[in-house]
Design a protein around this motif. Structure first.
Motif, mmCIF file in Angstrom:
data_model
loop_
_atom_site.group_PDB
_atom_site.id
_atom_site.type_symbol
_atom_site.label_atom_id
_atom_site.label_comp_id
_atom_site.label_asym_id
_atom_site.label_seq_id
_atom_site.Cartn_x
_atom_site.Cartn_y
_atom_site.Cartn_z
ATOM 1 N N THR A 1 1.009 -1.306 0.086
ATOM 2 C CA THR A 1 0.013 -0.005 0.150
ATOM 3 C C THR A 1 0.952 1.311 0.127
ATOM 4 N N PRO A 2 0.420 2.264 -0.764
ATOM 5 C CA PRO A 2 1.278 3.532 -0.783
ATOM 6 C C PRO A 2 1.161 4.261 0.444
ATOM 7 N N ARG A 3 0.015 3.954 0.937
ATOM 8 C CA ARG A 3 -0.251 4.645 2.443
ATOM 9 C C ARG A 3 0.454 3.554 3.383
ATOM 10 N N ASN A 4 1.754 3.708 3.785
ATOM 11 C CA ASN A 4 2.369 2.673 4.474
ATOM 12 C C ASN A 4 3.088 3.348 5.746
ATOM 13 N N SER A 5 2.832 4.564 6.043
ATOM 14 C CA SER A 5 3.479 5.501 7.308
ATOM 15 C C SER A 5 2.804 4.741 8.302
ATOM 16 N N LEU A 6 3.373 4.886 9.293
ATOM 17 C CA LEU A 6 3.029 4.697 10.906
ATOM 18 C C LEU A 6 3.670 5.545 11.907
ATOM 19 N N ILE A 7 2.699 6.011 12.506
ATOM 20 C CA ILE A 7 3.317 6.849 13.487
ATOM 21 C C ILE A 7 2.934 6.265 15.060
ATOM 22 N N LEU A 8 4.157 5.937 15.735
ATOM 23 C CA LEU A 8 4.134 5.260 16.942
ATOM 24 C C LEU A 8 4.275 6.362 18.182
ATOM 25 N N ALA A 9 3.496 6.384 19.069
ATOM 26 C CA ALA A 9 3.711 7.643 19.961
ATOM 27 C C ALA A 9 3.368 6.894 21.375
ATOM 28 N N GLN A 10 4.140 7.383 22.611
ATOM 29 C CA GLN A 10 3.900 6.829 23.845
ATOM 30 C C GLN A 10 4.229 8.079 24.758
ATOM 31 N N LYS A 11 3.237 8.140 25.572
ATOM 32 C CA LYS A 11 3.132 9.192 26.585
ATOM 33 C C LYS A 11 4.587 9.368 27.353
ATOM 34 N N MET A 12 5.229 10.446 27.414
ATOM 35 C CA MET A 12 6.613 10.428 28.332
ATOM 36 C C MET A 12 6.396 10.579 29.638
ATOM 37 N N SER A 13 6.998 10.029 30.684
ATOM 38 C CA SER A 13 7.119 10.413 31.982
ATOM 39 C C SER A 13 7.527 11.808 32.336
ATOM 40 N N VAL A 14 7.082 12.605 32.965
ATOM 41 C CA VAL A 14 7.608 13.755 33.393
ATOM 42 C C VAL A 14 8.899 13.754 34.096
#
Length: 466
Positions: free
Chosen positions: A453-466
């Motif tokens: 798929t040309p729509r193959n981008s992936l954003i992974l995000a995780q909340k950072m500890s303060v």
């Protein structure tokens, strides 16, 4: 936030700024509506580029358009020549740089770059099936097109193992969620607004004794001040207790959760980002799609950085990243070219009949209409748009005009397509920078090959500890 995470944030910001500069510089080449013009609109400023694109044979265009590196190789020498003549300096290396190359996204760098846990599978011996045995894989992939199943399994393989409950956004029948529930043993809540899809998905989950529960709700009603009056959006289809209490306007996103979305369109995945940020959802994994499907007439930037850009993106502009046919077969391409030639031929005809020199958009065609004649198409289009064709019966002449105009529009589009990956990366990094501003560690990359798929981008995000 440690130094590595600060460096990643600066890197994404810097990359966004580089992409933004190139898009602002080159807007005349890609912010063009090809159907509305009768000549290359930028030819005076870019004469070498105009000469180069007209020198290409018609049968070369599809091959160049399907492969970004070949397209850039074919046109960048002429573009560079024109830029030197104009005394301008653009970073054309960005035309072929993918997100994967710029961010080095793979298992070993996810933790290092963004503080996101390393992806893994519950069953590494069955990686190709997304953690399923071969027997189970046959059942879970049934009635799913091959490439879509490849996308789902690849997406799951790139999810970090966080031992969190999962919210599947815009789930459809919950194909992604059911694989996560089976392969990861996670508790999954699948949100979908179409009740029949929820019912089908829940029936499968019940049959396989999966910890997957469906909420039937309108994603755009979530967080609204007043509850929706349509009771169909408040129905919860469930065999598990807790999710059943979610009303249509209650946010199902919570802090201790991993939210996932595979190809949620336009405003739908943007809505997920904003709701997750409000809820402080611990982790997200999102593959955006169909950026042009938005409520507003123009794109509403998410990050502070994008809000400072001078770019004003219409829905038409936002379709540019989607204009790449890497999986269309020759028959599909031929039908598409035929449809465009017909549309352009009728457009020339209606301008003459109405004595109004402006493009007149037509609704979508049924595939069966293309098996008829151009004359039949013109009669249908004229009736649809109330155009009087009484004095213009030489349809073959107008079809030839359409074919000639198509030669022009294909070349206008080809030049615009030089910048389609740059614009998509701009949109992806707007989302990444927004999440970083909300306190997330972020990693951006690709979860499968462009041929899947040309729509193959992936954003992974995780909340950072303060």
């Amino acid at each position: 936030m440690n130094q590595d995470n600060l460096q990643q944030q600066l890197t994404y910001s810097q990359q966004f700024s580089e992409l933004n500069q190139l898009l602002e510089q080159s807007a005349a080449l890609w912010q063009v509506r090809a159907f509305e013009v009768n000549a290359l609109p930028w030819a005076q400023d870019f004469p070498q580029l105009a000469e180069a694109v007209w020198a290409l044979a018609d049968d070369e265009l599809d091959g160049l358009d399907a492969e970004q590196s070949l397209l850039v190789k074919a046109l960048s020498p002429a573009l560079s020549h024109d830029l030197r003549a104009l005394g301008q300096d653009w970073d054309l290396s960005l035309l072929t740089a993918s997100i994967a190359e710029r961010t080095v996204f793979h298992d070993k760098t996810v933790t290092d770059k963004a503080g996101v846990a390393e992806p893994s599978l519950a069953d590494n011996t069955a990686a190709q099936q997304g953690g399923l045995s071969f027997d189970d894989e046959a059942h879970f992939s049934a009635h799913i097109k091959g490439r879509k199943w490849q996308q789902i399994t690849a997406f799951v393989q790139h999810l970090p193992q966080l031992n969190l409950p999962v919210l599947e956004w815009c789930a459809g029948k919950g194909h992604l969620g059911r694989l996560i529930a089976k392969a990861r043993g996670a508790e999954v809540v699948s949100l979908e607004w179409q009740a029949p899809l929820c019912e089908a998905g829940q029936a499968f989950a019940d049959k396989w004794q999966l910890s997957q529960t469906f909420i039937c709700a309108d994603a755009f009603a979530i967080g609204a001040e007043h509850a929706a009056t349509n009771t169909s959006t408040t129905t919860s289809i469930t065999t598990v207790e807790a999710p059943a209490q979610h009303a249509s306007n209650a946010n199902p996103l919570i802090a201790r959760q991993q939210a996932v979305a595979l190809h949620a369109c336009g405003d739908l995945h943007v809505r997920l980002l904003t709701l997750a940020a409000e809820a402080g959802t611990q982790a997200l994994a999102i593959s955006p799609c169909c950026y042009h499907l938005i409520h507003a007439s123009h794109y509403q930037p998410l990050s502070n950085l994008a809000q400072q850009s001078s770019l004003k993106l219409s829905r038409h502009d936002l379709q540019l990243p989607l204009q790449q046919s890497v999986i269309a077969n020759p028959k599909q391409q031929a039908l598409r070219h035929q449809e465009i030639a017909w549309r352009l031929g009728f457009d020339a005809l209606q301008r003459e009949c109405r004595q109004i020199d402006e493009y007149l958009p037509l609704p979508s065609l049924k595939l069966s209409q293309l098996s008829g004649s151009f004359t039949d198409f013109c009669l249908w289009a004229a009736e649809t748009k109330a155009v009087n064709l009484a004095k213009n019966k030489d349809f073959e002449a107008w079809l030839e005009i359409g074919r000639q105009r198509q030669q022009l529009t294909r070349r206008i589009d080809l030049v615009a397509h030089l910048f389609r990956t740059v614009l998509e990366q701009w949109l992806i990094l707007d989302r990444a920078c927004f999440l970083q501003e909300q306190g997330y560690g972020v990693c951006v990359g690709e979860f499968c090959a462009n041929s899947v798929t040309p729509r193959n981008s992936l954003i992974l995000a995780q909340k950072m500890s303060v």
